[in-house]
Design a protein around this motif. Structure first.
Motif, PDB file in Angstrom:
ATOM      1  N   VAL A   1      -0.778  -3.406  -4.670  1.00  0.00           N
ATOM      2  CA  VAL A   1      -0.332  -2.072  -4.267  1.00  0.00           C
ATOM      3  C   VAL A   1      -1.177  -1.062  -5.020  1.00  0.00           C
ATOM      4  CG1 VAL A   1       1.606  -0.469  -4.198  1.00  0.00           C
ATOM      5  CG2 VAL A   1       2.005  -2.901  -3.840  1.00  0.00           C
ATOM      6  N   THR A   2      -1.826  -0.162  -4.276  1.00  0.00           N
ATOM      7  CA  THR A   2      -2.633   0.900  -4.874  1.00  0.00           C
ATOM      8  C   THR A   2      -2.018   2.236  -4.493  1.00  0.00           C
ATOM      9  OG1 THR A   2      -4.107   1.128  -2.972  1.00  0.00           O
ATOM     10  CG2 THR A   2      -4.712  -0.522  -4.620  1.00  0.00           C
ATOM     11  N   LYS A   3      -2.618   3.302  -4.978  1.00  0.00           N
ATOM     12  CA  LYS A   3      -2.117   4.630  -4.621  1.00  0.00           C
ATOM     13  C   LYS A   3      -2.280   4.906  -3.137  1.00  0.00           C
ATOM     14  CE  LYS A   3      -6.392   6.991  -5.630  1.00  0.00           C
ATOM     15  NZ  LYS A   3      -7.045   8.146  -6.131  1.00  0.00           N
ATOM     16  N   ASP A   4      -3.215   4.190  -2.478  1.00  0.00           N
ATOM     17  CA  ASP A   4      -3.450   4.370  -1.046  1.00  0.00           C
ATOM     18  C   ASP A   4      -2.591   3.454  -0.189  1.00  0.00           C
ATOM     19  OD1 ASP A   4      -5.402   6.286  -1.615  1.00  0.00           O
ATOM     20  OD2 ASP A   4      -6.949   4.745  -1.832  1.00  0.00           O
ATOM     21  N   GLY A   5      -1.885   2.537  -0.809  1.00  0.00           N
ATOM     22  CA  GLY A   5      -1.018   1.629  -0.057  1.00  0.00           C
ATOM     23  C   GLY A   5      -1.274   0.184  -0.424  1.00  0.00           C
ATOM     24  N   LEU A   6      -0.820  -0.694   0.442  1.00  0.00           N
ATOM     25  CA  LEU A   6      -0.914  -2.134   0.222  1.00  0.00           C
ATOM     26  C   LEU A   6      -2.267  -2.646   0.706  1.00  0.00           C
ATOM     27  CD1 LEU A   6       0.622  -4.720  -0.591  1.00  0.00           C
ATOM     28  CD2 LEU A   6       1.525  -4.787   1.726  1.00  0.00           C
ATOM     29  N   ILE A   7      -2.946  -3.425  -0.119  1.00  0.00           N
ATOM     30  CA  ILE A   7      -4.230  -4.039   0.225  1.00  0.00           C
ATOM     31  C   ILE A   7      -4.050  -5.549   0.100  1.00  0.00           C
ATOM     32  CG2 ILE A   7      -6.687  -4.236  -0.346  1.00  0.00           C
ATOM     33  CD1 ILE A   7      -5.992  -1.412   0.412  1.00  0.00           C
ATOM     34  N   VAL A   8      -4.419  -6.290   1.172  1.00  0.00           N
ATOM     35  CA  VAL A   8      -4.325  -7.754   1.121  1.00  0.00           C
ATOM     36  C   VAL A   8      -5.721  -8.329   0.946  1.00  0.00           C
ATOM     37  CG1 VAL A   8      -2.190  -7.891   2.444  1.00  0.00           C
ATOM     38  CG2 VAL A   8      -4.355  -7.954   3.658  1.00  0.00           C
ATOM     39  N   HIS A   9      -5.811  -9.376   0.135  1.00  0.00           N
ATOM     40  CA  HIS A   9      -7.074 -10.060  -0.123  1.00  0.00           C
ATOM     41  C   HIS A   9      -7.037 -11.373   0.647  1.00  0.00           C
ATOM     42  CE1 HIS A   9     -10.727 -11.021  -2.288  1.00  0.00           C
ATOM     43  NE2 HIS A   9     -10.230 -12.227  -2.515  1.00  0.00           N
ATOM     44  N   LEU A  10      -8.080 -11.612   1.427  1.00  0.00           N
ATOM     45  CA  LEU A  10      -8.137 -12.793   2.285  1.00  0.00           C
ATOM     46  C   LEU A  10      -8.937 -13.908   1.631  1.00  0.00           C
ATOM     47  CD1 LEU A  10      -8.829 -10.992   5.693  1.00  0.00           C
ATOM     48  CD2 LEU A  10      -6.635 -11.546   4.634  1.00  0.00           C
ATOM     49  N   ASP A  11      -8.744 -15.137   2.147  1.00  0.00           N
ATOM     50  CA  ASP A  11      -9.480 -16.293   1.614  1.00  0.00           C
ATOM     51  C   ASP A  11     -10.979 -16.173   1.859  1.00  0.00           C
ATOM     52  OD1 ASP A  11      -9.295 -16.586   4.363  1.00  0.00           O
ATOM     53  OD2 ASP A  11      -8.628 -18.670   4.313  1.00  0.00           O
ATOM     54  N   SER A  12     -11.392 -15.304   2.765  1.00  0.00           N
ATOM     55  CA  SER A  12     -12.814 -15.075   3.032  1.00  0.00           C
ATOM     56  C   SER A  12     -13.440 -14.125   2.009  1.00  0.00           C
ATOM     57  CB  SER A  12     -12.990 -14.502   4.443  1.00  0.00           C
ATOM     58  OG  SER A  12     -12.350 -13.241   4.546  1.00  0.00           O
ATOM     59  N   GLY A  13     -12.607 -13.559   1.127  1.00  0.00           N
ATOM     60  CA  GLY A  13     -13.101 -12.641   0.105  1.00  0.00           C
ATOM     61  C   GLY A  13     -13.012 -11.185   0.501  1.00  0.00           C
ATOM     62  N   GLN A  14     -12.544 -10.913   1.695  1.00  0.00           N
ATOM     63  CA  GLN A  14     -12.448  -9.538   2.171  1.00  0.00           C
ATOM     64  C   GLN A  14     -11.092  -8.936   1.824  1.00  0.00           C
ATOM     65  OE1 GLN A  14     -13.388 -10.648   6.274  1.00  0.00           O
ATOM     66  NE2 GLN A  14     -15.120  -9.216   6.175  1.00  0.00           N
ATOM     67  N   ASP A  15     -11.080  -7.621   1.655  1.00  0.00           N
ATOM     68  CA  ASP A  15      -9.845  -6.867   1.444  1.00  0.00           C
ATOM     69  C   ASP A  15      -9.540  -6.076   2.713  1.00  0.00           C
ATOM     70  OD1 ASP A  15      -9.510  -7.759  -1.143  1.00  0.00           O
ATOM     71  OD2 ASP A  15     -10.506  -6.032  -2.045  1.00  0.00           O
ATOM     72  N   VAL A  16      -8.280  -6.127   3.126  1.00  0.00           N
ATOM     73  CA  VAL A  16      -7.856  -5.427   4.341  1.00  0.00           C
ATOM     74  C   VAL A  16      -6.654  -4.565   3.996  1.00  0.00           C
ATOM     75  CG1 VAL A  16      -6.998  -5.718   6.702  1.00  0.00           C
ATOM     76  CG2 VAL A  16      -8.644  -7.352   5.779  1.00  0.00           C
ATOM     77  N   PRO A  17      -6.692  -3.277   4.361  1.00  0.00           N
ATOM     78  CA  PRO A  17      -5.513  -2.434   4.117  1.00  0.00           C
ATOM     79  C   PRO A  17      -4.385  -2.833   5.061  1.00  0.00           C
ATOM     80  CG  PRO A  17      -7.241  -1.172   5.215  1.00  0.00           C
ATOM     81  CD  PRO A  17      -7.805  -2.518   4.942  1.00  0.00           C
ATOM     82  N   TYR A  18      -3.179  -2.856   4.536  1.00  0.00           N
ATOM     83  CA  TYR A  18      -1.996  -3.154   5.338  1.00  0.00           C
ATOM     84  C   TYR A  18      -1.599  -1.864   6.026  1.00  0.00           C
ATOM     85  CZ  TYR A  18       2.622  -4.970   6.552  1.00  0.00           C
ATOM     86  OH  TYR A  18       3.734  -5.392   7.223  1.00  0.00           O
TER      87      TYR A  18
ATOM     88  N   THR B   1       7.335   1.671  -4.002  1.00  0.00           N
ATOM     89  CA  THR B   1       6.462   0.688  -4.637  1.00  0.00           C
ATOM     90  C   THR B   1       7.117  -0.691  -4.638  1.00  0.00           C
ATOM     91  OG1 THR B   1       5.474   2.384  -6.027  1.00  0.00           O
ATOM     92  CG2 THR B   1       5.212   0.107  -6.753  1.00  0.00           C
ATOM     93  N   SER B   2       8.393  -0.732  -4.942  1.00  0.00           N
ATOM     94  CA  SER B   2       9.134  -1.992  -4.926  1.00  0.00           C
ATOM     95  C   SER B   2       9.148  -2.596  -3.528  1.00  0.00           C
ATOM     96  CB  SER B   2      10.558  -1.750  -5.422  1.00  0.00           C
ATOM     97  OG  SER B   2      11.326  -2.914  -5.316  1.00  0.00           O
ATOM     98  N   SER B   3       9.346  -1.766  -2.527  1.00  0.00           N
ATOM     99  CA  SER B   3       9.341  -2.237  -1.136  1.00  0.00           C
ATOM    100  C   SER B   3       7.968  -2.787  -0.765  1.00  0.00           C
ATOM    101  CB  SER B   3       9.727  -1.093  -0.203  1.00  0.00           C
ATOM    102  OG  SER B   3       9.616  -1.474   1.129  1.00  0.00           O
ATOM    103  N   SER B   4       6.910  -2.107  -1.191  1.00  0.00           N
ATOM    104  CA  SER B   4       5.552  -2.578  -0.911  1.00  0.00           C
ATOM    105  C   SER B   4       5.283  -3.912  -1.584  1.00  0.00           C
ATOM    106  CB  SER B   4       4.521  -1.545  -1.371  1.00  0.00           C
ATOM    107  OG  SER B   4       4.626  -0.377  -0.613  1.00  0.00           O
ATOM    108  N   LEU B   5       5.762  -4.075  -2.809  1.00  0.00           N
ATOM    109  CA  LEU B   5       5.585  -5.353  -3.506  1.00  0.00           C
ATOM    110  C   LEU B   5       6.339  -6.478  -2.801  1.00  0.00           C
ATOM    111  CD1 LEU B   5       5.801  -4.221  -7.228  1.00  0.00           C
ATOM    112  CD2 LEU B   5       3.802  -5.141  -6.045  1.00  0.00           C
ATOM    113  N   SER B   6       7.506  -6.169  -2.276  1.00  0.00           N
ATOM    114  CA  SER B   6       8.275  -7.161  -1.531  1.00  0.00           C
ATOM    115  C   SER B   6       7.524  -7.569  -0.271  1.00  0.00           C
ATOM    116  CB  SER B   6       9.647  -6.596  -1.178  1.00  0.00           C
ATOM    117  OG  SER B   6      10.376  -7.504  -0.399  1.00  0.00           O
ATOM    118  N   GLN B   7       6.971  -6.600   0.447  1.00  0.00           N
ATOM    119  CA  GLN B   7       6.174  -6.901   1.632  1.00  0.00           C
ATOM    120  C   GLN B   7       4.952  -7.730   1.261  1.00  0.00           C
ATOM    121  OE1 GLN B   7       5.215  -3.039   3.224  1.00  0.00           O
ATOM    122  NE2 GLN B   7       6.902  -3.098   4.697  1.00  0.00           N
ATOM    123  N   ALA B   8       4.325  -7.388   0.154  1.00  0.00           N
ATOM    124  CA  ALA B   8       3.127  -8.101  -0.277  1.00  0.00           C
ATOM    125  C   ALA B   8       3.422  -9.557  -0.557  1.00  0.00           C
ATOM    126  CB  ALA B   8       2.543  -7.431  -1.521  1.00  0.00           C
TER     127      ALA B   8
END
Length: 136
Positions: free
Chosen positions: A112-129, A81-88
């Motif tokens: 960071v969710t239970k399914d992994g890292l999710i990034v939120h874009l300026d367009s309003g979309q969420d993309v899984p890392y 989880t810490s590694s994922s937060l660092s990547q985020a």
């Protein structure tokens, strides 16, 4: 002719129902529970064929190993989880493109969710890392 349903007052049926209900509850075995179980086993053993002390020590050692494995797994989860937060945090402000190329945008936040890292874009979309995501 129908026969009305009656409830059984058989004590053995009630005991089975009680055991089934208690078995349905999630239970965890901790060190104190194990020691209580070990003491009950010692008190109720066959006096003509007692269990050897080495067998008891083997059980105790096995339980200790399992407990250490559980603790190690929880620490590894925290490390991931810490590694994922660092990547985020490193992705914020960068442009990402999804694996199929259909979604592109600048990362404004990440979670960071239970399914992994999710990034939120300026367009309003969420993309899984995930594999195939392009970061520039």
């Amino acid at each position: 002719m129908s026969i009305p349903a009656t409830q059984s007052t058989n004590p053995s049926t009630a005991n089975i129902a009680a055991r089934t209900a208690s078995a349905a509850k999630p239970s965890t075995l901790n060190y104190d529970t194990f020691l209580r179980l070990l003491m009950a086993q010692m008190k109720n053993q066959d006096p003509t064929a007692p269990m050897k002390s080495t067998d008891y020590m083997g059980q105790l050692a096995t339980f200790s190993q399992v407990e250490q494995s559980v603790n190690m797994n929880s620490k590894l989860d925290a490390l991931l989880t810490s590694s994922s937060l660092s990547q985020a945090s490193n992705l914020i402000g960068h442009t990402v493109t999804s694996a199929d190329g259909s979604v592109t945008g600048t990362v404004t936040s990440a979670r960071v969710t239970k399914d992994g890292l999710i990034v939120h874009l300026d367009s309003g979309q969420d993309v899984p890392y995930e594999s195939g995501l392009t970061v520039s």
